[in-house]
Scaffold this active site. Sequence first.
Site, mmCIF file in Angstrom:
data_model
loop_
_atom_site.group_PDB
_atom_site.id
_atom_site.type_symbol
_atom_site.label_atom_id
_atom_site.label_comp_id
_atom_site.label_asym_id
_atom_site.label_seq_id
_atom_site.Cartn_x
_atom_site.Cartn_y
_atom_site.Cartn_z
ATOM 1 C CD GLU A 1 -2.981 -1.255 2.229
ATOM 2 O OE1 GLU A 1 -2.754 -0.731 3.321
ATOM 3 O OE2 GLU A 1 -4.076 -1.796 1.917
ATOM 4 C CG ASP B 1 -7.706 -5.824 4.697
ATOM 5 O OD1 ASP B 1 -7.195 -6.193 5.767
ATOM 6 O OD2 ASP B 1 -7.739 -4.635 4.335
ATOM 7 C CD GLU C 1 -9.904 -1.841 8.006
ATOM 8 O OE1 GLU C 1 -8.977 -2.434 8.573
ATOM 9 O OE2 GLU C 1 -9.768 -1.261 6.908
HETATM 10 O O1 GCW Z 1 -7.012 -3.305 6.079
HETATM 11 C C1 GCW Z 1 -6.086 -2.445 5.618
HETATM 12 C C2 GCW Z 1 -6.467 -1.193 6.319
HETATM 13 C C3 GCW Z 1 -5.333 -0.227 6.430
HETATM 14 C C4 GCW Z 1 -4.149 -0.959 7.073
HETATM 15 C C5 GCW Z 1 -3.771 -2.130 6.203
HETATM 16 C C6 GCW Z 1 -2.661 -2.971 6.791
HETATM 17 C C7 GCW Z 1 -2.438 -0.162 8.531
HETATM 18 O O2 GCW Z 1 -7.575 -0.624 5.672
HETATM 19 O O3 GCW Z 1 -5.758 0.835 7.203
HETATM 20 O O4 GCW Z 1 -3.055 -0.106 7.285
HETATM 21 O O5 GCW Z 1 -4.870 -2.971 6.071
HETATM 22 O O6 GCW Z 1 -2.967 -3.985 7.390
HETATM 23 O O7 GCW Z 1 -1.503 -2.635 6.642
#
Ligand code: GCW
Length: 681
Positions: A288, A367, A395
């Site tokens: 990311e 995720d 989340e």
């Molecule tokens: O799920 C995603 C989240 C991000 C997070 C990322 C990760 C810390 O939306 O906010 O960043 O995973 O796990 O690195």
Amino acid sequence: TSEESYACWLQYRKITDPTLVEKLTSSLSNLIVLDQSERLTAAIDELTTAIQSMLEVKPVTLTELGEENGVVLATEESLKLNNIELEYDVSELTVEGYVIKSAHNNIYLIGKTDKGVLYAAFHLLRLVQGNEPLTNLNIIEQPKNRLRMINQWDNMDGSIERGYAGKSIFFEENKITSNLARIKDYARLLSSVGINSVSINNVNVFEVPTRLITEEFLPEVKNVADIFRSYGITTFLSINYASPIQIGHLHTADPLAPEVQEFWKDVANEIYKYVPDFGGFIVKADSEHRPGPFTYDRDHAEGANVLAKALKPHGGIVIWRCFVYNCLQDWRDRTTDRARAAYDNFKPLDGKFLDNVILQVKNGPMDFQVREAVSPLLGAMPNTNQVLEFQVTQEYTGQQKDLCYLVPLWKEVFDFDTHARGEGTTIKKITEGSVFDYSHSGVAAVSNIGNDENWTGNTLAQANFYGYGRLIWNPDLSAEEIALEWIEATFGNDPKVVETVSKMLLQSWEIYENYTTPLGIGWMVNPNHHYGVNVDGYEYSVWGTYHFADLNGLGVDRTVATGTGYTNQYFSPNSEMYESLETCPDDLLLFFHHVPYTHQLKTGKTVIQHFYNTHFEGVEQVEGLIESWIKLEGKIDKIRFANVLERLQLQLINAKEWRDQFNTYFFRKSGIADEKNRKIY
Ligand code: GCW
């Protein structure tokens, strides 16, 4: 303010039954502590406060065995020195194990080390809170997982990434907080459920927190680490892979460049001056948009090993996250599959990481969705240490507005049979380190706490924090047992409360799944903040994660025959089970297959009818949760009662929005009406 909210499960409520009080008072009036250490002081402090509050007598602390009987706190070593014979050979305990034993008119809290004694003290208090009379105790406990970690996603400006319970308790205005009392209380909560490691800053490391590993902040990192240490918790920091450039003023962060290697060695040397038992680094690299070794054409192993070498002489470890994927997938490209990414990136590197590197793998390949398959990377790298990553912060599971008790989800993951070494190679055996010869293994999770008075926003979300710790200590505990323990400690033993809250917790994951995303498809949330329904939210986002719904059907074809080939990342027979429409379990159907709306599920219902049913039912179930909770009015203190009620009402709004938008979307796509003719917009 509400003491009940703040205290979580360490309420230490006054015990009222006079016979029990008398019995307990005679057992708990003296604390006889045979060693000296910070952790034993922490244990004595906890016992003293707790006993005083539950029994209204202040226990006396003694340092020798004599005439007086009481609770004896001792390590294996001092047990020997004092020639105390118990019917148990304490030398058989693992490092963090302990024994609680009634003998010679005392209650012995014996640990292999002082950490075990501290855990034993918390265990004893759990029994007292559960109104156990403490007779004939004979308890032997050792944690199944070695690394039991919590990851804070706290930013130094005080915000928390994916935090739903206020601001950071660690940082404010780009400084480390001066409110160390709250950190101490956090340490008590963590230690009481056996968590032994914490990373205090977000894995996304920008600007200021990049400098946490420098002299600018290390004196204060030290203060925090000192507190955690006395509760048996090791402190870690998340690092920025570009640190050599950003704080070392080098022109590269290439892990193979000698000056970069020097840089990391110097950093490590500096840190250990302040924190001699520093745990190590946690690293999100090439993920990311965060920097990493790819920039220099190096792989993850080369990337991690430079850090591992720097930490090695000090006993530190590198926790390298496997959340690496192409986050800018084009919707026309049907071959790129995010679910494949971790395995594709890391599996070929098996055996190339140094032995003080651990790969941290999220439980699912996408995720933290309400339901997804178990990551096929877990168990697929026999020669590389692995830890499993869960997300306690909700989340994608309701953000601590909606109720979602996650222990049953985590249990399904632990019990999943990977077949990596034949039948019975469950995830829990892998994380426990009993399948492969790992030098490190265990479990980590993203924390759900913030500076809200009740720590977790929704009081009932405390059960996830508690449950996470208890479950990774022993993955064989049931979700029911853990819920029960938590409820009794948190709200007391009123049978009506226990029964109601337990039911609410245990149904909540299914309820949440019912009104959100069915059959393993996931997502359909609002992009960025991830709360609330938006069926096409990620369908038309650059961060695309697709459900591919059209007028005929939906789902992601991950088969080898016609799809992305992801099913092949599993060991047999799982690969075949998921590959075939006949054997793929319904609850993951759309995770693995693209099917028509008229496809018949094992229940006999069509996919579309299942969609309608679960969404109508989900809302009714939330109404049921509210009804149940309302009946507890007067049995729970006003503040916590109101807090949960307010959250449940928000949940109901959310559930209705999901039901209505989801149903209308699929009704209009498919043109198929609801058999029961319920209202679809
Ligand atoms: O799920 C995603 C989240 C991000 C997070 C990322 C990760 C810390 O939306 O906010 O960043 O995973 O796990 O690195």
